[in-house]
Design a protein around this motif. Structure first.
Motif, short mmCIF file in Angstrom:
data_model
loop_
_atom_site.label_atom_id
_atom_site.label_comp_id
_atom_site.label_asym_id
_atom_site.label_seq_id
_atom_site.Cartn_x
_atom_site.Cartn_y
_atom_site.Cartn_z
N THR A 296 0.85 -1.19 0.00
CA THR A 296 0.00 0.00 0.00
C THR A 296 0.88 1.24 0.00
O THR A 296 2.02 1.21 0.47
N THR A 298 1.18 4.94 1.41
CA THR A 298 0.71 5.77 2.53
C THR A 298 1.39 7.13 2.48
O THR A 298 2.47 7.28 1.90
N SER A 344 5.20 7.00 1.23
CA SER A 344 6.02 5.85 1.59
C SER A 344 5.30 4.57 1.20
O SER A 344 4.09 4.57 0.92
N ILE A 345 6.05 3.46 1.19
CA ILE A 345 5.51 2.15 0.84
C ILE A 345 5.38 1.33 2.12
O ILE A 345 6.35 1.18 2.87
N SER A 346 4.17 0.80 2.37
CA SER A 346 3.94 -0.07 3.51
C SER A 346 3.80 -1.50 3.01
O SER A 346 2.97 -1.78 2.12
N ARG A 348 3.33 -5.67 4.05
CA ARG A 348 2.87 -6.62 5.06
C ARG A 348 3.11 -8.02 4.50
O ARG A 348 2.48 -8.42 3.51
N SER A 360 7.31 -0.06 7.06
CA SER A 360 7.22 0.98 6.04
C SER A 360 8.61 1.32 5.54
O SER A 360 9.58 1.27 6.31
N TYR A 362 10.75 4.36 3.65
CA TYR A 362 10.77 5.78 3.32
C TYR A 362 11.98 6.09 2.44
O TYR A 362 13.03 5.42 2.55
N THR A 372 13.88 1.64 6.61
CA THR A 372 12.68 1.01 7.15
C THR A 372 12.37 1.59 8.53
O THR A 372 13.26 1.85 9.33
#
Length: 678
Positions: A296, A298, A344-346, A348, A360, A362, A372
């Motif tokens: 996702t 964010t 940023s990229i999250s 999971r 996450s 950045y 991270t």
């Protein structure tokens, strides 16, 4: 004892009763004659006692005069006796009355001198009492003066409550307040009346403000109530929206499109190049391998649209050229240097056991690195609220050493060191808490490549596409091992050990010693632990490592074990250091050789534990082997030190009781016969 005080009247009567009658002394004769107060003698050559008191030197003269007379008489008698004439008796009889009279006069002078001395003492005592009374009055007055000064100082330091109130200036008060309150005719001449008028005006204004505040709170409560109603309506919309999405699922499948993908693709346009590269690779992996990975975007999309990377680089370039030394400029440079991209990229990642890890990534444009942050493990079982166990789940160093040598403590971009040095900022290691952990694998999956500080072979293919599956596999394995470790620690915190597949194969299923104490993480006080090995002391300073402390008890002997877990556990096995203690000093004497043998059995022959069970349960299996070795050691010592056979020991089959010069105990367990051997 204190002297009893007498009144002046009592003292005067006492002196009058004890006073001797007046004494008259003749200057021309050698005798002192007493006379009554009624005797009337008109001789001018006589002296009374009162006159003698005025001139005490008369006593000395009289004393010397009578003393010399007695001395001469005695010498005369001596000469007469030495001559031994017939008239000596007559001569002595003539001298004797005069000598006796001189002695009587000398005695009278002595008595008078004692009387005068007593009168002088009494007068001195009376004067002393008067002086003490005056001194006491002086002390009372001084104490009263000190008390009055304290009261005066307290009055001078008195601070009224109205002094803390900020009142209007006099000019503004006369301008704003009505004349019915300000009363200029009275307050212009009297500052006290002016103060009272200002306080009265302030009270009225504050009462009005309090009423307004009350109305504002009521309005606020109404708005909060309306917001709660809106929230409830929004919550009720979720099931309706879910049903709508479920109903439109066939249409989305037919068009090969989902609403979440539409939102992600619209936001991906504003991602920086490294994060966009990562987003594309992660989406491709998700489509290829299913739902093992969730991606996702964010952040603040509005700020991302207005984000200008070139302006940040220009600020840093100008600052490095000017070399300003102002603190405000340094703070601005620090904030500019550590500013991440708004998006940023999250990620999971979910493993097969139902546990997942979320974090996450950045991107820092000025530093040109990815890092991270917000790493957290979500387990499928309940974790108690113990802070030490929560620390393991939410530790920021969970992904440390995911690959060999990648601790994330230093920047992989050598340019950052020169940037910080030119701006006069501290080393990069002091910013990792704010930036995050810039692991090498994060740079690789984001498509960033830097020259390594040490020479190595260059990769022939792009690192991100090839490394992403390995990273996902490594993170899934790390998540699984951390979840298994957490299960084992929860059981140990309850002073129990989980059953494993190795029970009854590498060691007996039944044990007789008990776990008395268990600590983990910050609860372990390393300073109080003694006799640690050099390897253990060296690794304890690494904050990425986890320290455990466990205490076993068996037959009044206690075993203290310190277990050190590295971040890449169970790839690297735990390191164990043990000590023994007991109230029976003769029992644990010369036991160091057995302790070393147990440590060797635990730290060296750990490969045997992976034959019957997963390496994720290595900690429990190591502690169970340690427990059995501890029991075998104690039982062997009991047999060696006892003169008689020990009958209350567990029934164990031992093929060989000891081996070699070190007298190694039978720590090895054989499954098929169910016996112990060396």
């Amino acid at each position: 004892m204190k002297r009893r005080k007498t009144t002046k009247s009592q003292q005067a009567s006492k002196e009058a009763s004890s006073a001797p009658p007046p004494v008259k002394i003749k200057k021309s004769s050698n005798e002192i004659v007493k006379t009554d107060s009624s005797t009337k003698d008109g001789d001018d050559e006589e002296m009374t006692l009162i006159e003698l008191i005025k001139d005490p030197s008369v006593f000395i003269d009289k004393f010397n005069h009578h003393y010399e007379g007695i001395k001469k008489s005695m010498l005369a008698i001596k000469e007469i006796k030495l001559n031994s004439s017939e008239e000596c008796v007559k001569k002595i009889a003539q001298i004797k009355p005069e000598t006796l009279m001189s002695m009587i006069s000398l005695r009278e002078v002595n008595r008078v001198s004692q009387m005068l001395c007593k009168d002088a003492k009494d007068a001195t005592q009376e004067a002393k009492q008067k002086c003490e009374q005056v001194q006491l009055q002086l002390q009372n007055l001084l104490y009263e003066i000190v008390h009055l000064k304290e009261d005066i100082s307290k009055c001078g330091q008195f601070k009224s409550c109205d002094e803390d109130i900020q009142l209007l200036d006099a000019e503004e008060f006369y301008r704003i307040a009505p004349e019915s309150i300000s009363l200029p005719e009275r307050t212009n001449q009297d500052p006290h009346q002016l103060r009272l008028a200002q306080l009265h005006w302030e009270l009225q204004e504050r009462e009005k403000l309090a009423e307004k505040c009350k109305l504002a709170k009521e309005e606020n409560d109404k708005l909060i109530k309306r917001l709660d109603e809106k929230r409830k309506q929004i919550k009720n919309l979720n099931p309706l929206l879910d049903s709508i999405l479920t109903a439109t699922r066939p249409l989305q499948d037919y068009l090969s499109l989902s609403i979440s993908q539409v939102d992600s693709f619209s936001s991906a346009r504003y991602l920086p190049k490294p994060l966009y590269y990562l987003f594309v690779q992660a989406n491709a992996y998700q489509e290829a391998h299913g739902s093992d990975i969730g991606v996702t975007i964010t952040g603040d999309l509005h700020k991302a649209r207005q984000f200008d990377q070139s302006s940040l680089e220009n600020i840093i370039r100008k600052a490095s050229e000017s070399k300003s030394e102002k603190k405000e400029t340094d703070l601005e440079l620090r904030n500019t240097l550590l500013t991440p991209h708004p998006l940023s990229i999250s990620l999971r990642l979910k493993e097969s056991g139902g546990n997942s890890m979320a974090f996450s990534i950045y991107y820092y444009p000025v530093l040109n690195i990815c890092a991270t942050k917000g790493i957290k493990i979500e387990v499928s079982f309940k974790v108690p609220d113990s802070s030490s166990l929560r620390q393991i789940v939410e530790d920021s160093n969970i992904l440390s050493c995911l690959f060999p040598g990648d601790s994330g403590k230093d920047t992989p971009n050598a340019t950052n060191h020169q940037q910080l040095k030119s701006l006069g900022l501290p080393p990069f290691s002091q910013f990792t808490k704010e930036i995050g952990s810039p692991y090498l694998w994060v740079q690789s999956i984001a498509g960033l490549q830097f020259f390594p500080l040490e020479k190595e072979e260059l990769p022939t293919k792009p690192a991100g596409a090839d490394l992403l599956p390995n990273v996902v596999s490594a993170i899934s394995a790390r998540t699984k091992s951390k979840a298994c470790l957490l299960k084992q620690l929860i059981s140990l915190e309850n002073l129990q050990m989980l059953p494993t597949s190795a029970d009854g194969k590498l060691f007996p299923a039944k044990t007789y010693s008990q776990i008395k104490e268990f600590k983990v993480g910050a609860d372990v006080k390393i300073e109080s632990i003694k006799n640690l090995s050099a390897a253990m002391n060296r690794k304890l300073h690494n904050k990425n490592n986890t320290v455990l402390f466990i205490k076993f008890s068996y037959r009044r002997v206690k075993l203290h074990a310190v277990v050190l877990l590295e971040p890449n556990y169970p790839i690297y096995p735990p390191l164990t250091n043990i000590t023994m203690s007991s109230d029976q000093k003769n029992f644990i004497a010369n036991i160091s050789a057995d302790v070393k043998c147990i440590e060797t059995e635990i730290n060296v022959f750990y490969d045997e534990l992976s034959k019957y069970d997963s390496t994720d349960f290595m900690l429990t299996n190591i502690l169970k082997r340690l427990q059995v070795c501890f029991e075998i050691c104690i039982e062997s010592r009991l047999k060696e030190l006892s003169d008689k056979p020990v009958t209350d020991l567990p029934n164990r089959m031992i093929l060989q009781s000891c081996r070699g010069r070190d007298r190694v105990k039978p720590f090895k367990y054989l499954e098929n016969p169910g016996c112990f051997t060396t």
